[in-house]
Write a protein that holds these residues in place. Structure first.
Motif, PDB file in Angstrom:
ATOM      1  N   THR A  24     -55.094  35.695 -48.915  1.00 30.79           N
ATOM      2  CA  THR A  24     -53.874  35.031 -48.466  1.00 30.79           C
ATOM      3  C   THR A  24     -53.112  35.980 -47.557  1.00 30.79           C
ATOM      4  OG1 THR A  24     -52.713  35.848 -50.411  1.00 30.79           O
ATOM      5  CG2 THR A  24     -53.665  33.638 -50.547  1.00 30.79           C
ATOM      6  N   LEU A  25     -52.275  35.447 -46.672  1.00 31.54           N
ATOM      7  CA  LEU A  25     -51.493  36.285 -45.771  1.00 31.54           C
ATOM      8  C   LEU A  25     -50.531  37.155 -46.565  1.00 31.54           C
ATOM      9  CD1 LEU A  25     -50.551  33.982 -42.766  1.00 31.54           C
ATOM     10  CD2 LEU A  25     -51.979  36.012 -42.705  1.00 31.54           C
ATOM     11  N   ALA A  26     -50.530  38.427 -46.238  1.00 32.78           N
ATOM     12  CA  ALA A  26     -49.605  39.343 -46.913  1.00 32.78           C
ATOM     13  C   ALA A  26     -48.181  39.024 -46.484  1.00 32.78           C
ATOM     14  CB  ALA A  26     -49.956  40.770 -46.545  1.00 32.78           C
ATOM     15  N   GLU A  27     -47.247  39.287 -47.330  1.00 32.36           N
ATOM     16  CA  GLU A  27     -45.842  39.017 -47.005  1.00 32.36           C
ATOM     17  C   GLU A  27     -45.291  40.110 -46.100  1.00 32.36           C
ATOM     18  OE1 GLU A  27     -43.151  38.284 -50.134  1.00 32.36           O
ATOM     19  OE2 GLU A  27     -44.258  36.590 -50.944  1.00 32.36           O
ATOM     20  N   ILE A  28     -44.395  39.704 -45.195  1.00 34.54           N
ATOM     21  CA  ILE A  28     -43.701  40.676 -44.350  1.00 34.54           C
ATOM     22  C   ILE A  28     -42.625  41.352 -45.188  1.00 34.54           C
ATOM     23  CG2 ILE A  28     -42.196  40.937 -42.347  1.00 34.54           C
ATOM     24  CD1 ILE A  28     -43.746  38.607 -41.059  1.00 34.54           C
ATOM     25  N   ARG A  29     -42.661  42.678 -45.169  1.00 39.30           N
ATOM     26  CA  ARG A  29     -41.683  43.452 -45.935  1.00 39.30           C
ATOM     27  C   ARG A  29     -40.546  43.916 -45.031  1.00 39.30           C
ATOM     28  NH1 ARG A  29     -46.119  47.712 -47.494  1.00 39.30           N
ATOM     29  NH2 ARG A  29     -46.556  47.177 -45.310  1.00 39.30           N
ATOM     30  N   GLU A  30     -39.532  44.501 -45.621  1.00 42.70           N
ATOM     31  CA  GLU A  30     -38.403  45.009 -44.834  1.00 42.70           C
ATOM     32  C   GLU A  30     -38.758  46.370 -44.240  1.00 42.70           C
ATOM     33  OE1 GLU A  30     -34.674  44.957 -46.826  1.00 42.70           O
ATOM     34  OE2 GLU A  30     -34.649  42.773 -47.022  1.00 42.70           O
ATOM     35  N   HIS A  31     -38.473  46.512 -42.940  1.00 40.74           N
ATOM     36  CA  HIS A  31     -38.689  47.779 -42.237  1.00 40.74           C
ATOM     37  C   HIS A  31     -37.526  48.001 -41.285  1.00 40.74           C
ATOM     38  CE1 HIS A  31     -42.913  48.303 -43.462  1.00 40.74           C
ATOM     39  NE2 HIS A  31     -43.080  47.009 -43.229  1.00 40.74           N
ATOM     40  N   GLN A  32     -37.204  49.253 -41.070  1.00 47.87           N
ATOM     41  CA  GLN A  32     -36.230  49.620 -40.034  1.00 47.87           C
ATOM     42  C   GLN A  32     -36.855  50.769 -39.249  1.00 47.87           C
ATOM     43  OE1 GLN A  32     -32.290  51.918 -40.500  1.00 47.87           O
ATOM     44  NE2 GLN A  32     -31.628  49.782 -40.594  1.00 47.87           N
ATOM     45  N   LEU A  33     -36.896  50.643 -37.922  1.00 46.30           N
ATOM     46  CA  LEU A  33     -37.552  51.686 -37.134  1.00 46.30           C
ATOM     47  C   LEU A  33     -36.782  52.025 -35.869  1.00 46.30           C
ATOM     48  CD1 LEU A  33     -40.389  50.162 -35.057  1.00 46.30           C
ATOM     49  CD2 LEU A  33     -39.410  48.814 -36.893  1.00 46.30           C
ATOM     50  N   LYS A  34     -37.062  53.214 -35.343  1.00 43.26           N
ATOM     51  CA  LYS A  34     -36.395  53.731 -34.144  1.00 43.26           C
ATOM     52  C   LYS A  34     -37.307  53.536 -32.928  1.00 43.26           C
ATOM     53  CE  LYS A  34     -35.958  57.759 -36.237  1.00 43.26           C
ATOM     54  NZ  LYS A  34     -36.244  57.366 -37.632  1.00 43.26           N
TER      55      LYS A  34
END
Length: 338
Positions: A24-34
């Motif tokens: 199954t498609l993995a869930e999108i998690r929270e990320h913060q990037l520069k």
């Protein structure tokens, strides 16, 4: 007995169905990037970054936040590449030729007078040749997502108008920190001075260098017209830019998250190129309006420049790799019907 067998069969069917249904498609998690870059807000490079951040947010349902750091606030291009490799910064966009220090084959895109127009460059960079360069990056701790554009470079200086090859002789010209531009301007009789873009305005203001070379949009955006009197439309080099992401960060993403970044970079590419070309067409008129004197080279003088830099192409073709350069020119000749 029959009922018990049916229940047993159904009990076995459920886990079997789960096993055979595929992942199954993995869930999108929270990320913060520069996401860092050298140009200032308002430049097509930064406009592309803004579009990219907007697309990533939309495609991830707001779970992935791309924080933008334009204007070289996190360092020059070479420093930023090192920071990506170390995983300190997650993303950048910069001239693809700068990566020649990491993957020598990237030097091919810095060869002078290579492309006749932006559309020709798009086909080569988005095609087999550009893809072959991107495939070499993961071994250096970098991942390439898409090619954007900086555009065709032009010459400015503070000493005198440049209308012929001989006028370039003796000028101290700042170039990007890449071998081909350095050799290119030395071969034209100038004294090439490689400097980070973040140091360029001050170097022009203080007279550390007499001039520089950049696309018209950069000259306008960085306000070089405040510290330069003369511009010549030479279009001596075209800069494709490459959107890079740290392999350390990339390897921690699942497939669905990777797809968000890849599709956003590709969509933003088309938008960024359109903005860049529209601004380039307008920028020269805007530069003239500042009072800067703008010269056009005649076809004869442009040919003299082309002839003068042929030894640079020969020299670097060996260093870049004869097979790589041959593949590039084969693709160009096919496009031109030659």
């Amino acid at each position: 007995m029959l009922n018990r067998l049916m229940k047993l069969a159904l009990g076995l069917a459920v886990p079997f169905a789960l096993l055979t249904a595929g992942p199954t498609l993995a869930e999108i998690r929270e990320h913060q990037l520069k996401f860092a870059a050298a140009n200032n807000k308002g430049h097509p490079q930064v406009t592309g970054m803004e579009k990219f951040a907007e697309l990533v947010s939309a495609k991830s349902g707001g779970k992935i936040e791309v924080k933008l750091f334009p204007g070289g606030v996190l360092g020059g291009d070479v420093q930023t590449v090192s920071a990506l490799q170390g995983g300190v910064i997650e993303m950048t966009v910069l001239n693809a030729g700068i990566l020649a220090g990491n993957v020598k084959e990237f030097g091919a895109v810095d060869l002078p007078f290579l492309f006749n127009n932006g559309e020709e460059a798009d086909k080569v960079m988005d095609g087999t040749f550009g893809t072959s360069l991107i495939e070499r990056l993961p071994d250096t701790g970098l991942v390439g997502l898409a090619y954007w554009e900086l555009g065709f470079r032009n010459l400015t200086n503070n000493r005198h108008p440049v209308t012929k090859l001989e006028d370039i002789k003796g000028l101290k010209i700042r170039t990007i920190q890449s071998p081909i531009p350095i050799e290119l301007f030395n071969s034209l009789g100038a004294n090439a001075v490689p400097l980070p873009y973040t140091e360029l305005y001050t170097a022009l203001e203080t007279g550390t260098v007499d001039g520089q070379e950049n696309p018209a949009a950069n000259i306008l955006n960085a306000k070089f017209y405040e510290v330069q009197k003369y511009m010549t439309v030479t279009r001596h080099q075209y800069n494709p830019q490459i959107v890079l992401i740290s392999k350390k960060f990339w390897d921690g993403l699942n497939d669905e998250e990777k797809a968000v970044f890849q599709s956003a970079a590709t969509e933003a590419r088309d938008y960024q190129r359109k903005v860049s070309r529209e601004l380039d067409a307008k920028a020269i008129a805007d530069i003239k309006a500042t009072g800067m004197e703008v010269s056009e080279l005649s076809a004869e003088e442009t040919q003299k420049l082309r002839d003068a830099v042929k030894p640079v192409i020969d020299k670097f073709s060996t260093e870049i790799g004869a097979d790589t350069v041959a593949a590039l020119f084969k693709e160009l000749n096919t496009l031109r019907g030659q």
